[in-house]
Write an enzyme that holds these catalytic residues in place. Structure first.
Site, mmCIF file in Angstrom:
data_model
loop_
_atom_site.group_PDB
_atom_site.id
_atom_site.type_symbol
_atom_site.label_atom_id
_atom_site.label_comp_id
_atom_site.label_asym_id
_atom_site.label_seq_id
_atom_site.Cartn_x
_atom_site.Cartn_y
_atom_site.Cartn_z
ATOM 1 N N ASN A 1 -6.039 9.815 8.472
ATOM 2 C CA ASN A 1 -7.137 8.987 8.994
ATOM 3 C C ASN A 1 -8.488 9.691 8.906
ATOM 4 O O ASN A 1 -8.666 10.786 9.445
ATOM 5 C CB ASN A 1 -6.871 8.616 10.457
ATOM 6 C CG ASN A 1 -5.669 7.708 10.611
ATOM 7 O OD1 ASN A 1 -4.546 8.109 10.323
ATOM 8 N ND2 ASN A 1 -5.891 6.484 11.046
ATOM 9 N N TYR B 1 0.830 -1.214 0.000
ATOM 10 C CA TYR B 1 0.000 0.000 0.000
ATOM 11 C C TYR B 1 0.860 1.258 0.000
ATOM 12 O O TYR B 1 0.692 2.142 -0.848
ATOM 13 C CB TYR B 1 -0.919 -0.017 1.225
ATOM 14 C CG TYR B 1 -1.895 1.135 1.283
ATOM 15 C CD1 TYR B 1 -2.957 1.213 0.382
ATOM 16 C CD2 TYR B 1 -1.779 2.134 2.240
ATOM 17 C CE1 TYR B 1 -3.865 2.257 0.436
ATOM 18 C CE2 TYR B 1 -2.681 3.191 2.301
ATOM 19 C CZ TYR B 1 -3.721 3.246 1.400
ATOM 20 O OH TYR B 1 -4.619 4.288 1.454
ATOM 21 N N GLN C 1 0.473 5.335 20.799
ATOM 22 C CA GLN C 1 0.676 5.825 19.445
ATOM 23 C C GLN C 1 -0.470 6.784 19.103
ATOM 24 O O GLN C 1 -1.591 6.631 19.580
ATOM 25 C CB GLN C 1 0.768 4.681 18.436
ATOM 26 C CG GLN C 1 -0.488 3.847 18.257
ATOM 27 C CD GLN C 1 -0.550 2.653 19.194
ATOM 28 O OE1 GLN C 1 -0.209 2.741 20.352
ATOM 29 N NE2 GLN C 1 -1.025 1.518 18.671
#
Length: 320
Positions: free
Chosen positions: A178, A149, A213
């Site tokens: 995102n 990807y 994260q």
């Protein structure tokens, strides 16, 4: 001779999460929309409400094969975007990004159409610079499990800019961070949909790694607004331009927020972090703000409410 003055727009990956919302927006703006999808990760359910609209057409087609149509603009969104989907057939994922770009660019060149590429923040890999500006070249593993990807999208950007330099093709490249909202696939492995579905079902909420994260979450309507502004920008505005919400949250914070909003008795469960999973992700959207006058308007809480409502109906109907 053209019978209609409507702008003809093709959206590849048009039955996917982002593509279907883009089709909605373009139809509201009075365009004729050609939705192209092979339904590998997209679904007809996402565009079912558009079937029967005289200005909407749906074609099953894989962009790794040439397509011969007449349109004014092309939005190239075709490619599975979640790790679960793109790692299922990594060779096909790379082919979709690379062969798909070649085929769509070739079409745009032949018919003199403006073309938009949905690139990704994954081109930055696991970044050493925070937040990530467009000038950062990235830190990407070329042979890891996510490389199909990441590198596929990087190569697609290369092709777009080479067509621009070599053929004076009008291109628009956006790097998507995102994004979440209604019509996300419930089993695509992305944190927003994962956490919401698990919380609604009363299952444990799975966090990979220590949850420290970070990610930045942009609501889908904001992103689609950015797409349309980018496509409408002057010819010299090629990008790449980052699009995402610079509000940064830890994965643990997101899980706790979803759990508080949904309620229930789900517990947080921690599992090992997958290979090459980036530790930080936050867009520098200075260019989007200064060039396009764009920045996200929907706060995380507001967007999550709409997304939770969508998935609550899906769970209640036992679709998933």
């Amino acid at each position: 001779m053209r019978i209609s003055n409507r702008k003809r727009v093709m959206v590849t990956g048009g039955a996917g999460f982002l593509g279907s919302h883009l089709c909605d927006r373009l139809l509201r703006e009075g365009c004729d929309v050609l939705c192209v999808d092979n339904f590998y990760s997209g679904t007809k359910d996402n565009v079912h409400h558009l079937i029967g609209n005289p200005n909407f057409e749906l074609i099953r087609h894989d962009v790794t094969f040439p397509l011969y149509v007449e349109v004014d603009e092309i939005y190239n969104l075709a490619c599975p975007a979640s790790p679960i989907h793109y790692q299922r057939d990594p060779v096909q994922t790379t082919k979709t990004s690379v062969h798909g770009a070649i085929n769509m660019l070739g079409l745009a060149k032949r018919i003199k159409a403006k073309i938009f590429q949905a690139s990704t923040s994954e081109v930055y890999g696991d970044p050493e610079i925070h937040p990530q500006p467009e000038s950062y070249w990235g830190r990407v593993n070329p042979n890891g499990i996510r490389s199909c990807y990441d590198e596929g999208k990087r190569c697609a950007e290369t092709l777009f800019f080479d067509y621009w330099r070599q053929h004076d093709l009008e291109i628009k490249v956006v790097r998507i961070f995102n994004t979440y909202g209604p019509r996300m696939h419930p089993n695509d492995g992305r944190v927003v949909s994962n956490f919401i579905v698990q919380a609604l079902r009363g299952d444990d909420i799975t966090i990979y790694g220590d949850g420290m994260q970070t990610r930045s979450f942009c609501y889908v309507d904001d992103l689609i607004e950015g797409f349309v502004r980018m496509m409408g920008a002057a010819k010299e505005v090629t990008g790449p331009i980052n699009m995402g919400n610079p509000g940064e949250f830890t994965i643990k914070e997101l899980a706790e927020t979803v759990l508080n909003m949904v309620g229930g008795k789900s517990k947080l469960v921690f599992k090992p972090l997958p290979s090459d999973d980036p530790r930080q992700r936050q867009p520098d959207i200075g260019q989007a703000k200064s060039i396009l006058g764009w920045e996200p308007q929907v706060k995380l809480q507001e967007g999550l409410e709409k997304t939770i409502d969508y998935f609550r109906k899906q769970v209640s109907a036992s679709v998933m």
